[in-house]
Scaffold this motif. Structure first.
Motif, PDB file in Angstrom:
ATOM      1  N   LEU A  33       0.836  -1.200   0.000  1.00 45.32           N
ATOM      2  CA  LEU A  33       0.000   0.000   0.000  1.00 45.32           C
ATOM      3  C   LEU A  33       0.874   1.254   0.000  1.00 45.32           C
ATOM      4  O   LEU A  33       0.510   2.286   0.565  1.00 45.32           O
ATOM      5  CB  LEU A  33      -0.931  -0.007   1.221  1.00 45.32           C
ATOM      6  N   ASP A  34       2.020   1.157  -0.678  1.00 46.80           N
ATOM      7  CA  ASP A  34       3.000   2.226  -0.595  1.00 46.80           C
ATOM      8  C   ASP A  34       3.161   3.043  -1.871  1.00 46.80           C
ATOM      9  O   ASP A  34       3.667   4.156  -1.841  1.00 46.80           O
ATOM     10  CB  ASP A  34       4.367   1.645  -0.215  1.00 46.80           C
ATOM     11  N   ASN A  36       0.777   3.687  -4.512  1.00 50.27           N
ATOM     12  CA  ASN A  36      -0.433   4.185  -5.184  1.00 50.27           C
ATOM     13  C   ASN A  36      -0.730   3.426  -6.475  1.00 50.27           C
ATOM     14  O   ASN A  36      -1.185   3.989  -7.470  1.00 50.27           O
ATOM     15  CB  ASN A  36      -0.304   5.687  -5.477  1.00 50.27           C
ATOM     16  N   GLU A  37      -0.456   2.113  -6.452  1.00 46.91           N
ATOM     17  CA  GLU A  37      -0.763   1.257  -7.595  1.00 46.91           C
ATOM     18  C   GLU A  37      -2.240   0.855  -7.553  1.00 46.91           C
ATOM     19  O   GLU A  37      -2.929   1.039  -6.549  1.00 46.91           O
ATOM     20  CB  GLU A  37       0.115  -0.001  -7.537  1.00 46.91           C
ATOM     21  N   ASN A  38      -2.711   0.279  -8.648  1.00 52.64           N
ATOM     22  CA  ASN A  38      -4.062  -0.274  -8.679  1.00 52.64           C
ATOM     23  C   ASN A  38      -4.028  -1.647  -8.022  1.00 52.64           C
ATOM     24  O   ASN A  38      -3.477  -2.596  -8.584  1.00 52.64           O
ATOM     25  CB  ASN A  38      -4.552  -0.376 -10.123  1.00 52.64           C
ATOM     26  N   ARG A  50       1.873  -3.719 -10.584  1.00 50.28           N
ATOM     27  CA  ARG A  50       2.938  -3.319  -9.664  1.00 50.28           C
ATOM     28  C   ARG A  50       4.116  -2.743 -10.445  1.00 50.28           C
ATOM     29  O   ARG A  50       4.432  -3.193 -11.550  1.00 50.28           O
ATOM     30  CB  ARG A  50       3.416  -4.516  -8.830  1.00 50.28           C
TER      31      ARG A  50
END
Length: 348
Positions: A33-34, A36-38, A50
């Motif tokens: 959760l670092d 801001n990926e989908n 990623r």
């Protein structure tokens, strides 16, 4: 004596590189959760949601097994062109510094120089396409940072005398970049073996030629750890995408297939040379250590246009200095070469 700090741009010395989420994290995890990926994935069969490894460690580890060079001495880029551009941006002050190129040679050195507002001093090769060491020595001044040497050379196909390159490495206090894009087709050994001897040596190679991965854009630079550290600092954080990394890694496990293609290419190169010599409009075919040949003809423009009209595309190099009247022909498959040769029989 070569000292990297004497040629490195001051702003690059002070540069704090962008720190990506993947740079800051080390170890194993299951929830990311670092960055801001989908988090839901990709609308594809494979998941590319990623960010890729910014330093391409798995690919470098495999290259280490093949090339015998530690990962810390390897830079991977979006083609060799990215490595060339990064060398300009790292070491050449725009409007102040200069580099030396030795035409006829690969055109991107000049283009990168123009983009970066760096003077490219041209020292023509000799008539047998070797280095003019005296001319290069005269062109060097206190602002000369880089010398580019393509070996085997494009578009001439020949390898540059090794002793001449070593002379430059031993006497020039900037970087000597040896571009070995075609080294897999050459009888000459790679300059990678000299990295420990020359601190100012950078060797460029690619997966685009013998490895058949031109569409993936994966280039390599091999150099001292301190040079690689500079290049990694200057490059964009995720310069080689995940798909290219995965596919390159898969391809690097198929050495036997690639070696088979190289052997076939060399056989077909010999065939082209042998049969083209019989055509009356062919004046000369220059020795080649690459997967192409440079052919001097009586009518380069006419032959080129004739082949284009037949759906066969080669490269017209007749406007390049020292290549007047010359066509560059890539070695194709046996069937492609047969079509070329049969078509040329009909040229008047």
């Amino acid at each position: 004596m070569f000292n990297i700090n004497n040629i490195l741009r001051e702003n690059i010395k002070r540069l704090v590189p962008y720190s990506s989420a993947r740079d800051e994290y080390q170890g194993e995890a299951s929830v990311f959760l670092d960055a801001n990926e989908n988090a839901f994935g990709s609308p594809l069969n494979q998941q590319f949601n990623r960010y890729p490894d910014p330093l391409q460690y798995e690919v470098k580890k495999r290259l280490t097994e093949i090339k015998g060079v530690p990962p810390r001495n390897i830079f991977l880029g979006n083609g060799s062109d990215e490595a060339i551009d990064i060398l300009f941006r790292s070491f050449c002050n725009p409007g102040v510094d200069n580099v030396i190129i030795v035409p006829p040679t690969y055109g991107m050195y000049q283009v990168s120089a123009n983009i970066n507002d760096v003077e490219a001093r041209k020292v023509l090769l000799t008539e047998d396409y070797q280095l003019n060491l005296e001319g290069i020595a005269e062109a060097i001044d206190e602002h000369t940072k880089l010398i580019f040497i393509c070996s085997p050379n494009n578009p001439t196909g020949n390898s540059i005398n090794r002793e001449d390159v070593e002379t430059l490495l031993a006497n020039f206090n900037g970087l000597v970049i040896v571009d070995e894009a075609y080294i897999n087709f050459s009888r000459q050994k790679t300059f990678i073996q000299e990295l420990t001897e020359y601190a100012n040596l950078v060797v460029l190679q690619t997966l685009s030629k013998a490895w058949g991965l031109a569409g993936l854009r994966v280039g390599m630079a091999f150099a001292s750890e301190e040079i690689i550290e500079v290049m990694n600092k200057v490059k964009p954080p995720y310069n080689v995408n995940e798909a290219s990394q995965q596919l390159a890694l898969e391809a690097l496990n198929n050495i036997d297939q690639v070696n088979g293609w190289i052997r076939e290419t060399l056989l077909q190169r010999d065939r082209l040379v042998l049969e083209l010599k019989n055509l009356e409009f062919v004046l000369d075919i220059y020795p080649s250590d690459a997967n192409f040949i440079l052919v001097k003809t009586t009518d380069a423009n006419g032959i080129y246009n004739f082949l284009v009209n037949k759906g066969i595309i080669i490269r017209n190099r007749s406007k390049v200095e020292l290549c007047e009247g010359c066509l560059r022909i890539t070695v194709g498959t046996p069937d492609e070469n047969t079509i070329l040769l049969q078509t040329l029989q009909n040229f008047k």
